[in-house]
Design a protein around this motif. Structure first.
Motif, short mmCIF file in Angstrom:
data_model
loop_
_atom_site.label_atom_id
_atom_site.label_comp_id
_atom_site.label_asym_id
_atom_site.label_seq_id
_atom_site.Cartn_x
_atom_site.Cartn_y
_atom_site.Cartn_z
N CYS A 282 4.58 -0.94 -6.40
CA CYS A 282 3.58 -0.85 -7.48
C CYS A 282 2.67 0.35 -7.25
CB CYS A 282 2.78 -2.14 -7.54
SG CYS A 282 1.52 -2.15 -8.84
N ASP A 283 2.27 0.58 -6.01
CA ASP A 283 1.44 1.74 -5.69
C ASP A 283 2.16 3.04 -5.99
OD1 ASP A 283 -0.72 0.23 -4.93
OD2 ASP A 283 -0.32 0.38 -2.79
N MET B 168 0.85 -1.18 0.00
CA MET B 168 0.00 0.00 0.00
C MET B 168 0.88 1.22 0.00
SD MET B 168 -3.09 0.17 -0.31
CE MET B 168 -3.57 1.78 -0.70
N SER B 169 0.31 2.34 -0.20
CA SER B 169 1.06 3.58 -0.30
C SER B 169 1.92 3.84 0.92
CB SER B 169 0.08 4.74 -0.49
OG SER B 169 0.76 5.96 -0.45
N ARG B 170 3.06 4.40 0.69
CA ARG B 170 4.01 4.72 1.77
C ARG B 170 3.46 5.78 2.73
NH1 ARG B 170 8.87 2.54 0.11
NH2 ARG B 170 8.95 2.19 -2.13
N PHE B 171 2.43 6.47 2.33
CA PHE B 171 1.89 7.53 3.17
C PHE B 171 1.09 7.01 4.37
CE2 PHE B 171 2.28 9.62 -1.02
CZ PHE B 171 3.28 10.51 -0.67
N LEU C 123 -0.24 2.83 -17.21
CA LEU C 123 1.13 3.08 -17.62
C LEU C 123 2.08 3.04 -16.42
CD1 LEU C 123 0.57 5.84 -20.31
CD2 LEU C 123 1.20 3.45 -20.68
N GLY C 124 1.63 3.54 -15.28
CA GLY C 124 2.43 3.46 -14.07
C GLY C 124 2.68 2.02 -13.67
N THR D 45 -8.34 1.61 -6.03
CA THR D 45 -7.26 1.86 -6.99
C THR D 45 -7.17 0.72 -7.99
OG1 THR D 45 -6.00 3.13 -5.37
CG2 THR D 45 -4.78 2.27 -7.25
N ARG D 46 -7.26 -0.49 -7.50
CA ARG D 46 -7.23 -1.65 -8.41
C ARG D 46 -8.48 -1.70 -9.28
NH1 ARG D 46 -3.18 -0.48 -7.91
NH2 ARG D 46 -1.77 -1.08 -6.27
N ALA D 47 -9.60 -1.20 -8.77
CA ALA D 47 -10.82 -1.14 -9.58
C ALA D 47 -10.61 -0.21 -10.76
CB ALA D 47 -12.00 -0.65 -8.73
#
Length: 173
Positions: free
Chosen positions: A113-114, A1-4, A150-151, A27-29
């Protein structure tokens, strides 16, 4: 998950577990819906190219067809999983939310990946804001969804192409 998001030592101490899991799923949706929408857009272009699908609507540029179908796919998937996640997690104990969220945060590949995904979405959002006049909501959302794809592709190329799927910590004896 995001580092934040915070990542404590133990799963039972994971704060913001519902926020973390919801952010991940939605996000995956967007990514899954964008991928499906892109496929639909490419199919429409192919059908129009070979005059299998005739339309009374004046033709639009190919990039706009793809962006619009990508945006519609992202919105549909976002809507489905906005309903699906609460249904899936209905009646679950708080520790189950915490454990799933903690595992997402503990996964180095998921976090990386996030990073790439959110970076791609941010660049795409900036591009849509800068040059996106005339795209409409479908094209704008499609641009952001394409940025997320693309990310993710950038992440896969870096991690599995350049790095061979290994993390630097894995090489330490």
């Amino acid at each position: 998950m995001s580092r934040f998001f915070p990542h404590p030592t133990y799963a039972e101490d994971q704060p913001l577990s519902k926020t973390i899991l919801t952010t991940h799923v939605l996000t995956r949706a967007v990514q899954a819906g964008s991928l499906a929408g892109t496929g639909v857009g490419l199919s429409l272009l192919t059908l129009r190219r070979f005059n299998i699908l005739s339309s009374r609507v004046p033709p639009v540029p190919a990039y706009l067809t793809i962006l619009r179908s990508t945006g519609v796919g992202a919105v549909i998937a976002f809507g489905i999983l906005s309903v699906g996640l609460p249904i899936r997690m209905w009646g679950r104990e708080e520790i189950e939310w915490k454990d799933r969220s903690w595992r997402l945060r503990a996964n180095k590949g998921q976090t990386e990946c996030d990073d790439y995904t959110y970076g791609g979405m941010a660049v795409a959002a900036a591009a849509v804001a800068w040059k996106g006049k005339g795209l409409g909501w479908k094209g704008a959302v499609g641009g952001i969804g394409a940025g997320s794809l693309l990310g993710m592709l950038g992440y896969m190329g870096w991690r599995y192409g350049v790095k061979g799927g290994k993390f630097e910590e894995d090489d330490i004896p």
